[in-house]
Design a protein around this motif. Structure first.
Motif, short mmCIF file in Angstrom:
data_model
loop_
_atom_site.label_atom_id
_atom_site.label_comp_id
_atom_site.label_asym_id
_atom_site.label_seq_id
_atom_site.Cartn_x
_atom_site.Cartn_y
_atom_site.Cartn_z
N ILE A 57 0.82 -1.22 0.00
CA ILE A 57 0.00 0.00 0.00
C ILE A 57 0.85 1.26 0.00
CG2 ILE A 57 -1.67 1.34 1.33
CD1 ILE A 57 -2.78 -1.35 2.35
N VAL A 58 1.87 1.29 0.85
CA VAL A 58 2.70 2.50 1.00
C VAL A 58 3.72 2.55 -0.12
CG1 VAL A 58 4.29 3.72 2.53
CG2 VAL A 58 2.36 2.49 3.50
N PRO A 59 3.73 3.62 -0.91
CA PRO A 59 4.74 3.73 -1.98
C PRO A 59 6.14 3.67 -1.39
CG PRO A 59 3.05 5.42 -2.23
CD PRO A 59 2.82 4.77 -0.90
N GLY A 60 6.99 2.86 -2.01
CA GLY A 60 8.37 2.74 -1.55
C GLY A 60 8.55 1.84 -0.35
N GLY A 61 7.51 1.16 0.08
CA GLY A 61 7.59 0.33 1.27
C GLY A 61 8.25 -1.01 1.07
N GLU A 62 8.51 -1.37 -0.17
CA GLU A 62 9.04 -2.71 -0.47
C GLU A 62 10.37 -3.00 0.20
OE1 GLU A 62 8.55 -0.46 -3.11
OE2 GLU A 62 6.47 -1.03 -3.47
N GLY A 63 11.26 -2.06 0.24
CA GLY A 63 12.61 -2.32 0.74
C GLY A 63 12.86 -1.87 2.16
N LEU A 64 11.83 -1.61 2.92
CA LEU A 64 12.01 -1.06 4.26
C LEU A 64 11.88 -2.14 5.34
CD1 LEU A 64 9.81 2.14 3.93
CD2 LEU A 64 12.28 1.99 3.75
N ASP A 65 12.62 -1.95 6.44
CA ASP A 65 12.42 -2.83 7.58
C ASP A 65 11.12 -2.42 8.28
OD1 ASP A 65 12.94 -0.53 9.06
OD2 ASP A 65 14.93 -1.16 9.69
N THR A 66 10.67 -3.22 9.23
CA THR A 66 9.35 -3.01 9.84
C THR A 66 9.24 -1.66 10.54
OG1 THR A 66 9.14 -5.40 10.15
CG2 THR A 66 7.64 -4.01 11.40
N LYS A 67 10.26 -1.27 11.29
CA LYS A 67 10.21 0.01 12.00
C LYS A 67 10.12 1.17 11.02
CE LYS A 67 12.86 2.92 15.18
NZ LYS A 67 12.78 4.11 14.37
N SER A 68 10.94 1.16 9.98
CA SER A 68 10.91 2.22 8.97
C SER A 68 9.59 2.22 8.21
CB SER A 68 12.07 2.07 7.99
OG SER A 68 13.29 2.14 8.66
N LEU A 69 9.07 1.02 7.94
CA LEU A 69 7.80 0.91 7.24
C LEU A 69 6.68 1.54 8.06
CD1 LEU A 69 6.08 -0.21 4.88
CD2 LEU A 69 5.87 -2.33 6.20
N LEU A 70 6.65 1.28 9.35
CA LEU A 70 5.62 1.87 10.21
C LEU A 70 5.76 3.39 10.28
CD1 LEU A 70 5.47 -0.77 13.07
CD2 LEU A 70 3.81 -0.42 11.22
N ASP A 71 6.99 3.87 10.35
CA ASP A 71 7.23 5.32 10.36
C ASP A 71 6.77 5.95 9.05
OD1 ASP A 71 8.30 7.74 11.53
OD2 ASP A 71 9.94 7.55 10.06
N GLU A 72 7.12 5.33 7.92
CA GLU A 72 6.68 5.84 6.61
C GLU A 72 5.16 5.80 6.49
OE1 GLU A 72 8.35 7.14 3.91
OE2 GLU A 72 10.15 7.14 5.14
N THR A 73 4.55 4.73 7.00
CA THR A 73 3.09 4.60 6.93
C THR A 73 2.42 5.72 7.71
OG1 THR A 73 3.28 2.20 6.73
CG2 THR A 73 1.14 3.07 7.39
N ALA A 74 2.91 6.00 8.91
CA ALA A 74 2.33 7.07 9.72
C ALA A 74 2.46 8.42 9.01
CB ALA A 74 3.03 7.13 11.08
N HIS A 75 3.61 8.69 8.43
CA HIS A 75 3.81 9.95 7.72
C HIS A 75 2.93 10.03 6.48
CE1 HIS A 75 5.90 13.07 5.37
NE2 HIS A 75 6.10 13.60 6.57
N TYR A 76 2.83 8.93 5.75
CA TYR A 76 2.00 8.88 4.54
C TYR A 76 0.54 9.13 4.89
CZ TYR A 76 0.22 6.98 0.09
OH TYR A 76 -0.40 6.80 -1.11
N ILE A 77 0.05 8.51 5.96
CA ILE A 77 -1.34 8.73 6.39
C ILE A 77 -1.56 10.18 6.78
CG2 ILE A 77 -3.01 8.18 8.20
CD1 ILE A 77 -1.92 5.29 8.09
N LYS A 78 -0.59 10.77 7.47
CA LYS A 78 -0.70 12.17 7.87
C LYS A 78 -0.77 13.07 6.63
CE LYS A 78 2.83 14.52 9.60
NZ LYS A 78 3.87 15.02 10.52
N CYS A 79 0.02 12.77 5.63
CA CYS A 79 0.00 13.57 4.41
C CYS A 79 -1.30 13.36 3.62
CB CYS A 79 1.21 13.24 3.54
SG CYS A 79 2.74 13.90 4.22
N LEU A 80 -1.81 12.14 3.59
CA LEU A 80 -3.09 11.90 2.92
C LEU A 80 -4.21 12.64 3.65
CD1 LEU A 80 -2.87 8.09 2.06
CD2 LEU A 80 -2.68 10.02 0.48
#
Length: 151
Positions: free
Chosen positions: A109-132
């Protein structure tokens, strides 16, 4: 993730200016075109793409999701220029009943999430949701502004 509301206001303000400029360009392209269902659908798609591009450009290359989104937009533009774009590409369906873990679903779901570890993925997801959420808020504000009755 920075919980500073001043930083969020900055993102919202910068996104708003970019998005209004992009909407003006889309509107200019479609004022001369006849209104039909196909041009209306195409216009909606352009507005969606403009919103995504403006948010990713506002965030810049600081986040994996924005880098992935900007890269996807650039690739799409190159394909349009070379006339290799196939209209109607099927969207990737995300099925939560396929036995995939929630983490793998987030990676899709999160663009660019393919190569991230779980902690980074969750951080990116939170930021992505905030921007959406910011996108939705700005779009609601624009809709409200233009739907006010004229005195």
């Amino acid at each position: 993730m920075n919980p500073n509301p001043k930083n969020q206001h900055s993102i919202k303000t910068r996104f708003t200016y970019r998005f209004l400029r992009a909407l003006k360009q889309v509107n200019t392209r479609y004022t001369t075109a006849r209104s039909s269902s196909s041009s209306s659908a195409r216009r909606s798609l352009e507005i969606k793409q403009a919103a995504n591009m403006c948010m990713a450009a506002t965030v810049g290359s600081k986040r994996a999701w924005s880098r992935a989104m900007l890269s996807k937009i650039r690739r799409r533009r190159q394909m349009v220029r070379s006339r290799r774009l196939k209209i109607g590409n099927p969207r990737r369906r995300i099925n939560s009943y396929c036995g995939e873990s929630e983490t793998e679903e987030l990676r899709e779901i999160v663009p660019g999430g393919e190569g991230l570890d779980t902690k980074s993925l969750l951080d990116e997801t939170a930021h992505y949701i905030k921007c959406l959420s910011t996108q939705v808020e700005v779009m609601k504000d624009i809709l409200h502004l233009y739907s006010l009755p004229v005195n």
